[in-house]
Design a protein around this motif. Structure first.
Motif, mmCIF file in Angstrom:
data_model
loop_
_atom_site.group_PDB
_atom_site.id
_atom_site.type_symbol
_atom_site.label_atom_id
_atom_site.label_comp_id
_atom_site.label_asym_id
_atom_site.label_seq_id
_atom_site.Cartn_x
_atom_site.Cartn_y
_atom_site.Cartn_z
ATOM 1 N N VAL A 120 0.851 -1.188 0.000
ATOM 2 C CA VAL A 120 0.000 0.000 0.000
ATOM 3 C C VAL A 120 0.885 1.236 0.000
ATOM 4 O O VAL A 120 1.702 1.429 0.894
ATOM 5 C CB VAL A 120 -0.926 0.004 1.231
ATOM 6 C CG1 VAL A 120 -1.806 1.245 1.223
ATOM 7 C CG2 VAL A 120 -1.789 -1.241 1.214
ATOM 8 N N GLY A 121 0.724 2.070 -0.996
ATOM 9 C CA GLY A 121 1.600 3.213 -1.135
ATOM 10 C C GLY A 121 1.412 4.276 -0.080
ATOM 11 O O GLY A 121 2.329 5.058 0.187
ATOM 12 N N VAL A 122 0.217 4.331 0.524
ATOM 13 C CA VAL A 122 -0.013 5.405 1.490
ATOM 14 C C VAL A 122 0.752 5.182 2.777
ATOM 15 O O VAL A 122 0.976 6.118 3.534
ATOM 16 C CB VAL A 122 -1.518 5.533 1.799
ATOM 17 C CG1 VAL A 122 -2.282 5.945 0.567
ATOM 18 C CG2 VAL A 122 -2.069 4.231 2.346
ATOM 19 N N PHE A 123 1.162 3.934 3.079
ATOM 20 C CA PHE A 123 1.899 3.657 4.298
ATOM 21 C C PHE A 123 3.389 3.759 4.009
ATOM 22 O O PHE A 123 4.018 2.794 3.591
ATOM 23 C CB PHE A 123 1.560 2.264 4.839
ATOM 24 C CG PHE A 123 0.194 2.214 5.454
ATOM 25 C CD1 PHE A 123 -0.248 3.235 6.264
ATOM 26 C CD2 PHE A 123 -0.656 1.161 5.204
ATOM 27 C CE1 PHE A 123 -1.513 3.202 6.822
ATOM 28 C CE2 PHE A 123 -1.908 1.115 5.761
ATOM 29 C CZ PHE A 123 -2.336 2.148 6.573
ATOM 30 N N ILE A 124 3.914 4.922 4.206
ATOM 31 C CA ILE A 124 5.340 5.151 4.008
ATOM 32 C C ILE A 124 5.983 5.340 5.359
ATOM 33 O O ILE A 124 5.328 5.626 6.359
ATOM 34 C CB ILE A 124 5.574 6.385 3.116
ATOM 35 C CG1 ILE A 124 4.941 7.624 3.756
ATOM 36 C CG2 ILE A 124 5.005 6.177 1.727
ATOM 37 C CD1 ILE A 124 5.212 8.911 2.994
ATOM 38 N N LEU A 125 7.291 5.162 5.414
ATOM 39 C CA LEU A 125 8.005 5.357 6.664
ATOM 40 C C LEU A 125 7.903 6.814 7.084
ATOM 41 O O LEU A 125 8.059 7.736 6.282
ATOM 42 C CB LEU A 125 9.471 4.946 6.508
ATOM 43 C CG LEU A 125 9.713 3.460 6.243
ATOM 44 C CD1 LEU A 125 11.195 3.206 6.034
ATOM 45 C CD2 LEU A 125 9.202 2.633 7.402
ATOM 46 N N LYS A 126 7.672 7.025 8.368
ATOM 47 C CA LYS A 126 7.520 8.363 8.888
ATOM 48 C C LYS A 126 8.895 9.009 9.084
ATOM 49 O O LYS A 126 9.888 8.316 9.260
ATOM 50 C CB LYS A 126 6.774 8.323 10.233
ATOM 51 C CG LYS A 126 5.399 7.715 10.123
ATOM 52 C CD LYS A 126 4.522 8.597 9.263
ATOM 53 C CE LYS A 126 3.142 8.011 9.140
ATOM 54 N NZ LYS A 126 3.107 6.786 8.365
ATOM 55 N N PRO A 190 -13.835 8.205 4.469
ATOM 56 C CA PRO A 190 -13.786 9.359 3.562
ATOM 57 C C PRO A 190 -12.600 9.340 2.617
ATOM 58 O O PRO A 190 -12.628 9.993 1.577
ATOM 59 C CB PRO A 190 -13.704 10.553 4.524
ATOM 60 C CG PRO A 190 -13.109 10.000 5.769
ATOM 61 C CD PRO A 190 -13.582 8.588 5.867
ATOM 62 N N ASP A 191 -11.544 8.619 2.946
ATOM 63 C CA ASP A 191 -10.370 8.568 2.082
ATOM 64 C C ASP A 191 -9.720 7.198 2.198
ATOM 65 O O ASP A 191 -10.082 6.379 3.061
ATOM 66 C CB ASP A 191 -9.369 9.678 2.446
ATOM 67 C CG ASP A 191 -9.025 9.675 3.927
ATOM 68 O OD1 ASP A 191 -8.528 8.651 4.413
ATOM 69 O OD2 ASP A 191 -9.285 10.691 4.597
ATOM 70 N N GLU A 192 -8.768 6.944 1.327
ATOM 71 C CA GLU A 192 -8.114 5.643 1.273
ATOM 72 C C GLU A 192 -7.303 5.369 2.533
ATOM 73 O O GLU A 192 -7.278 4.239 3.028
ATOM 74 C CB GLU A 192 -7.214 5.573 0.042
ATOM 75 C CG GLU A 192 -6.603 4.203 -0.201
ATOM 76 C CD GLU A 192 -5.708 4.184 -1.423
ATOM 77 O OE1 GLU A 192 -5.529 3.093 -2.001
ATOM 78 O OE2 GLU A 192 -5.186 5.251 -1.792
ATOM 79 N N ARG A 193 -6.656 6.397 3.058
ATOM 80 C CA ARG A 193 -5.814 6.191 4.241
ATOM 81 C C ARG A 193 -6.661 5.764 5.447
ATOM 82 O O ARG A 193 -6.274 4.884 6.206
ATOM 83 C CB ARG A 193 -5.029 7.460 4.556
ATOM 84 C CG ARG A 193 -3.909 7.230 5.562
ATOM 85 C CD ARG A 193 -3.118 8.512 5.770
ATOM 86 N NE ARG A 193 -1.960 8.251 6.595
ATOM 87 C CZ ARG A 193 -0.770 7.904 6.136
ATOM 88 N NH1 ARG A 193 -0.600 7.735 4.842
ATOM 89 N NH2 ARG A 193 0.244 7.713 6.963
#
Length: 447
Positions: A120-126, A190-193
Motif C-alpha cells: 500500500v503506497g499510502v503507508f510510508i516510513l515516517k 472518507p479517504d483511502e488512508r
C-alpha cells in the motif's frame, strides 16, 4: 498544511461551540492562555481548563467523523478572533496519556508488521521526528503536523466496516477482494488512508487478515462476531479464484449475449436493405456467438456447482463442529451422573419423605399442657353464657298433639296374644323335628 480528515481545516461552526465562546471574553481569554508549567500551582484552574478542551477536542473529532487529526488542524478549527489556543499541545499530550489519542506511527507499529506486504503506497516510513515518540515517551508534545488517531472513534468505525461486510452479499464467503470491500465501505471511509487504518484496526483485533495474491489484495474475515480469523490457506485462495472465475464468466456471457443481439439486429437491417449476403454473414456470426454462450454457460454451471458443494461442505463442517461441541458439553454435564446413583438418590428421597410423614404424625398426636388443658372456671363461665342465651331466645317448637297415638292394651288382649304365640311355637317345633328325621331315613335306604 495538515488535513488528516480529508476535508480542509477551518473554524468550527458556531453551533458546535460552547455558549461562552462569543459572549464571555474574560473566560475565553483564560481558556486560550497557556497552561502553567506545573499543575500544583493552581490545580483547580488547571483541571477546569483541561476538562474544557478535552471535551471540545473529542467532540470535534466525533462530529466530523474523521479518525485522524493533528495539532495544526485543531488550532485552525478553534481559532477565535485571530487567536489560537496556546495550550492545545498540553491537551493533546494529556489525551495521549489517557489513551484517548494515539500517534499514527505508534498505532501502525503496534499492528502485525505484515501490513508492509500489502504494497500500500499510502503507508510510508515516517520521518525520524515522528518515530522518536516511542523513545521519548508520551511526555513529548506532538508536532504540529504529526498525525494523531482518535482511538475510540477508530474502533467504532472498524466495527461498522465489519457490520457492513456481514450484512452484504460479499459475506457468502469469508474471502473478498480489497477493491470490492473499499467500494462497499465508501460511506464510512472518507479517504483511502482511513480505510487502511480501519483494516489495520480489524487486523489488530484478529478479525481480518490480508494477503496479496497475483498482484491483487484479498481480505479474509472471521466467521462470527466474536471469532478470530484463521490464516489464509489454499482452500480460501482456491474458492476466491473460483468466485472470480464465476464473475468473469458471467460478465463474458452478458457481453456475448449483447453481441448476439446486435448481430440479429444487423441481419434484420441488412435484409430490409436487400443485402442478403450481409444478412447471412450476420446470422452466421450470431450462431457462432450463441454456441460460445452455450459453452460458457456449461462452464459457468460447473463452477457454480463446485461452489455450491464447497458452501455445503462448509455448512456441514459447521454443523459437525456444533454437534461435537454439544457432545462434549453433554459428557461434561453428565460426568458424575449414573443410573445407580440416580436410583440411590430416589431411594434416599423416599426414605426422607417417609420419615417426614412419621414425624408429622407423631407431632400431631402430642398434646401440649399449656394448650390442651383449659381452665375449668373459664369453661363454666362460657357454659353459663350459653344457657343465658338459650333462655333469652326460646326455640320455636311444634304444638304437643292432643290425640293419643298408642292407646293402652288390656290384660285380656295380652293373654290372647301370648296364646297365639305359644301355638305357633309348637307347630314350628313339630315341623322342625319332621324335617330333621327325613335325611336320616334317606341315608339308611342308601346304605
Amino acid at each position: 498544511m495538515c488535513s488528516p480528515g480529508g476535508a480542509p481545516p477551518g473554524p468550527a461552526p458556531a453551533g458546535d461551540l460552547p455558549p461562552e465562546w462569543d459572549s464571555d471574553d474574560e473566560r475565553m481569554a483564560f481558556l486560550f492562555s497557556a497552561f502553567k508549567q506545573s499543575r500544583e500551582v493552581n490545580s483547580t484552574e488547571w483541571d477546569s481548563k483541561m476538562a474544557f478542551w478535552v471535551g471540545l477536542v473529542l467532540a470535534r473529532g466525533r462530529r466530523r467523523g474523521a479518525v485522524r487529526t493533528c495539532l495544526r488542524e485543531l488550532q485552525n478549527g478553534f481559532e477565535r478572533r485571530g487567536s489560537v489556543p496556546l495550550g492545545l499541545g498540553t491537551v493533546l499530550r494529556e489525551l495521549l496519556r489517557r489513551g484517548k489519542l494515539q500517534r499514527e506511527s505508534d498505532f501502525m507499529a503496534s499492528v502485525d508488521s505484515s501490513w508492509i506486504s500489502w504494497g500500500v503506497g499510502v503507508f510510508i516510513l515516517k520521518p525520524l521526528k515522528w518515530t522518536l515518540s516511542s523513545v521519548l515517551g508520551d511526555s513529548k508534545i506532538p508536532e504540529e503536523e504529526e498525525v494523531l488517531i482518535y482511538v475510540e472513534l477508530l474502533q467504532e468505525k472498524a466495527e461498522e466496516v465489519y457490520r457492513l461486510y456481514q450484512n452484504s452479499a460479499l459475506s457468502s464467503h469469508p474471502v473478498v477482494a480489497l477493491s470490492e470491500l473499499q467500494s462497499l465501505c465508501a460511506s464510512v471511509c472518507p479517504d483511502e488512508r482511513t480505510f487502511y487504518l480501519l483494516l489495520l484496526q480489524l487486523q489488530k483485533e484478529k478479525r481480518v487478515t490480508i494477503l496479496e495474491q497475483n498482484g491483487e489484495k484479498i481480505v479474509k474475515f472471521a466467521r462470527g462476531l466474536h471469532a478470530k480469523v484463521s490464516p489464509m490457506n489454499d482452500v480460501d485462495i482456491g474458492v476466491y479464484q473460483l468466485m472470480q472465475s464465476e464473475q468473469l464468466l458471467s460478465q463474458k456471457v452478458e457481453s456475448l449475449s449483447q453481441e448476439a443481439e446486435k448481430c440479429k439486429e444487423d441481419a434484420r437491417s441488412a435484409c430490409r436493405a436487400g443485402k442478403k449476403q450481409l444478412a447471412l454473414r450476420c446470422l452466421k456470426s450470431k450462431r457462432r456467438t450463441e454456441r460460445r454462450i452455450e459453452e460458457l454457460h456449461s462452464k459457468l454451471d460447473a463452477v457454480q456447482g463446485i461452489l455450491d458443494r464447497i458452501y455445503a461442505s462448509q455448512t456441514d463442517q459447521m454443523v459437525f463442529n456444533a454437534y461435537q461441541a454439544g457432545v462434549g458439553a453433554l459428557k461434561l454435564s453428565m460426568k458424575d451422573v449414573t443410573v445407580e446413583r440416580a436410583e440411590n438418590l430416589v431411594d434416599q428421597i423416599q426414605e426422607l419423605c417417609d420419615t417426614q410423614d412419621e414425624v408429622a404424625q407423631t407431632l400431631a398426636g402430642v398434646g401440649i399442657n399449656g394448650l390442651a388443658e383449659m381452665d375449668t372456671e373459664e369453661l363454666e363461665k362460657e357454659l353459663d353464657s350459653l344457657l343465658q342465651d338459650s333462655t333469652k331466645e326460646p326455640v320455636d317448637l311444634p304444638p304437643v298433639p292432643q290425640k293419643v297415638l298408642n292407646p293402652p292394651i288390656s290384660d285380656a288382649e295380652l293373654e290372647a296374644e301370648l296364646e297365639k304365640l305359644t301355638v305357633c311355637d309348637g307347630d314350628l317345633a313339630q315341623k322342625a323335628a319332621a324335617a330333621s328325621s327325613e335325611p336320616k331315613t334317606a341315608l339308611g335306604l342308601n346304605l
